[in-house]
Design an enzyme around this catalytic site. Structure first.
Site, PDB file in Angstrom:
ATOM      1  N   TYR A 184       0.852  -1.187   0.000  1.00  0.00           N
ATOM      2  CA  TYR A 184       0.000   0.000   0.000  1.00  0.00           C
ATOM      3  C   TYR A 184       0.898   1.251   0.000  1.00  0.00           C
ATOM      4  CZ  TYR A 184      -3.566   3.302   1.560  1.00  0.00           C
ATOM      5  OH  TYR A 184      -4.400   4.375   1.656  1.00  0.00           O
ATOM      6  N   ASN A 186       1.578   3.785   1.767  1.00  0.00           N
ATOM      7  CA  ASN A 186       2.385   4.271   2.902  1.00  0.00           C
ATOM      8  C   ASN A 186       3.290   3.199   3.502  1.00  0.00           C
ATOM      9  OD1 ASN A 186       0.687   2.635   4.346  1.00  0.00           O
ATOM     10  ND2 ASN A 186      -0.187   4.249   5.624  1.00  0.00           N
ATOM     11  N   LYS A 187       3.327   2.007   2.921  1.00  0.00           N
ATOM     12  CA  LYS A 187       4.131   0.933   3.512  1.00  0.00           C
ATOM     13  C   LYS A 187       5.615   1.095   3.145  1.00  0.00           C
ATOM     14  CE  LYS A 187       0.705  -0.860   5.761  1.00  0.00           C
ATOM     15  NZ  LYS A 187      -0.530  -1.159   5.176  1.00  0.00           N
ATOM     16  N   THR A 188       6.477   0.222   3.691  1.00  0.00           N
ATOM     17  CA  THR A 188       7.924   0.415   3.525  1.00  0.00           C
ATOM     18  C   THR A 188       8.366   0.333   2.068  1.00  0.00           C
ATOM     19  OG1 THR A 188       8.247  -1.909   4.010  1.00  0.00           O
ATOM     20  CG2 THR A 188       8.551  -0.369   5.846  1.00  0.00           C
ATOM     21  N   ILE A 189       7.739  -0.555   1.291  1.00  0.00           N
ATOM     22  CA  ILE A 189       7.886  -0.481  -0.166  1.00  0.00           C
ATOM     23  C   ILE A 189       6.468  -0.489  -0.736  1.00  0.00           C
ATOM     24  CG2 ILE A 189      10.156  -1.642  -0.180  1.00  0.00           C
ATOM     25  CD1 ILE A 189       8.761  -4.059  -1.535  1.00  0.00           C
TER      26      ILE A 189
END
Ligand SMILES: *Cc1c(COP(=O)(O)O)cnc(C)c1O
Length: 386
Positions: A184, A186-189
Site C-alpha cells: 500500500y 504508505n508501507k515500507t515499499i
C-alpha cells in the site's frame, strides 16, 4: 524554521527507475499479470529467503483472505487476532464466515499479548493471525509453539515487515502457513496498491494461485505462453480477482531493490528520534532486543503521550497547525462500532490497548524525510511537551 512548511506523516519514495519501469511495461503490450509479476514474485521470494515461494496479489487484504481460505477457514471457525491492528486483519476472517477472537496487546511490544493466546483457544479455534506492529517482529517461536501444541494454523500479517528479522531469521521464513505483505502507498515499499503471500507450503501456494484468479487452473500469462491451446482452461472453484498487474509489479521490482536501503534510512531516522526525544513526557516505541540478530523495519514510530497537561487530540491539532502530519495506530478494533457491537466487546477486557490508544500518536517517518524536516519535528514536539 518556518512554520509554513508541511511535513506529511508518510510519503512514498518513487524514483525515476519506477517511472521508467512503468513506461516500459505500458509500451510492452502486456499490462496485466505477466512477466513482470513473475519476476517480482521470484525476486521477492529470494529476498525473503529460506526457500519460500511468493504469490503477488492486489492487496494484503486480498492476500490474507486467500491465505485463510487456503488454510480451510470456514463458517463457525474462530481465528485469534490482536485488537490493536488495522481492521483488514479481522475483516478477512468475516469474509469466510468465521469469527475473530480478539486479544489485547502487550505494552512492551504493542503486538498481541502472547501470554493471553492460550486462554482464548476453544474447540472452534483454527488459526492465529499475529501482526508485527510497526515492523517490530513478534516472537514467532513462541507463537508457533502454541500453534503447534493446539494444532492451529498461523497466518502472519506482515504488512509492516519488509524487512524485519528476529533471531537472525527474516520475517517470512518462519514455519507459519502463510506470511502476507502489503505494498500500500504508505508501507515500507509500495506498488501503489499491492501485496504478496509468502509460504513454504506448496499446497497453500497452489491454492492461493488458483483462487487469486477466478479459480482458474491456468493464469492468463500461462495460457498465452504455454503450448496447450490458449482458449482452454478449467474452473475448479469460485475464486476471486486478486491478481497484481504487471504495471504494479514493475514498480515493485524497483522498490524491492531498494528495500534494504530504505530500511537503513528508516532505522537512522528512528534512532535519531529515540535519542533526541528523551526527557519528555513521551513514551517511545518499543525497539528490538538485539540489534545484532533482529531487524526493525520502522514502518511506524508509535509514541504515547505521558502527561495530563495536554490531550492526544490537542497534541495532534497543534502538530497539524505547525504543518506536521501525525496519525494513530490504531483505534483498537474492540472500540470500533462493528466489532464492538457484533462481539459485545468491552474496554475492560482490553486494558492495555485501551490505555495505549488514549495517548497514542505516530509521528512522521519516511525515507524522503530530510535531517532538517526531522529537526523541525523534534523541535516542535519539544516545544509542545516541555
Ligand atoms: C496496511 C495494512 C493491511 C492492509 O494492507 P492492504 O495492502 O492495504 O490491503 C493489513 N494489515 C495491516 C496491519 C496493515 O497495516
Amino acid at each position: 524554521m518556518s512554520e509554513t512548511r508541511f511535513i506529511p506523516f508518510a510519503l512514498p519514495d518513487i524514483g525515476e527507475e519506477e517511472i521508467a519501469a512503468v513506461v516500459n511495461t505500458l509500451r510492452s503490450g502486456w499490462v496485466t499479470t505477466g512477466p513482470s509479476t513473475l519476476e517480482f514474485e521470484k525476486k521477492f521470494a529470494s529476498y525473503i529467503g529460506g526457500g519460500v515461494d511468493a504469490i503477488a496479489v492486489n492487496s494484503a487484504t486480498a492476500g490474507l483472505h486467500l491465505a485463510l481460505e487456503a488454510c480451510g477457514i470456514k463458517e463457525g471457525d474462530e481465528v485469534i487476532v490482536p485488537t490493536l491492528t488495522f481492521t483488514a486483519t479481522a475483516e478477512v476472517v468475516r469474509y469466510l464466515g468465521a469469527d475473530p477472537i480478539f486479544v489485547d496487546c502487550d505494552l512492551n511490544t504493542l503486538c498481541l499479548d502472547i501470554s493471553q493466546i492460550e486462554s482464548k483457544i476453544t474447540k472452534k479455534t483454527k488459526a492465529i493471525i499475529p501482526v508485527h506492529i510497526g515492523g517490530l517482529p513478534c516472537d514467532m517461536e513462541a507463537i508457533l509453539t502454541i500453534a503447534k501444541k493446539h494444532n492451529l494454523r498461523v497466518i502472519e500479517d506482515a504488512a509492516h515487515t519488509c524487512p524485519s528479522k528476529i533471531n537472525n531469521v527474516m520475517i517470512g521464513q518462519h514455519d507459519s502457513d502463510a506470511i502476507v505483505y502489503s505494498f500500500y502507498a504508505n508501507k515500507t515499499i509500495t506498488t501503489g496498491e499491492g501485496g504478496m503471500i509468502v509460504s513454504k507450503n506448496p499446497e497453500i501456494i497452489k491454492r492461493c494461485k488458483v483462487m487469486r484468479l477466478h479459480g482458474i487452473s491456468r493464469d492468463a500469462f500461462d495460457r498465452f505462453t504455454s503450448k496447450t491451446p490458449a482458449w482452454y482452461y478449467e474452473i475448479i472453484a469460485p475464486g476471486f480477482k486478486y491478481n497484481l498487474s504487471d504495471i504494479a509489479s514493475s514498480i515493485g521490482i524497483c522498490q524491492l531493490a531498494k528495500a534494504d536501503k530504505f530500511q537503513l534510512i528508516r532505522q537512522k531516522i528512528a534512532q535519531r528520534y529515540l535519542s533526541e526525544l528523551t526527557d519528555l513526557p513521551l513514551i517511545l516505541p518499543p525497539n528490538i532486543k538485539n540489534s545484532a540478530t533482529d531487524l526493525h523495519s520502522w514502518h511506524l514510530f508509535c509514541c504515547q503521550l505521558n502527561t495530563d497537561k495536554i490531550s492526544r487530540n490537542d497534541f495532534i491539532q497543534i502538530m497539524s497547525d505547525k504543518g506536521i502530519g501525525t496519525s494513530v495506530h490504531y483505534i483498537p478494533l474492540h472500540m470500533q462500532p462493528y466489532w464492538k457491537e457484533r462481539y459485545s466487546l468491552e474496554d475492560v477486557h482490553f486494558l492495555n490497548a485501551t490505555k495505549y490508544y488514549k495517548n497514542a500518536v505516530s509521528i512522521p517517518l519516511y525515507t524522503k524525510m530530510t535531517d532538517d524536516d526531522q529537526a523541525y519535528v523534534i523541535h516542535t514536539i519539544k516545544e509542545i511537551l516541555s
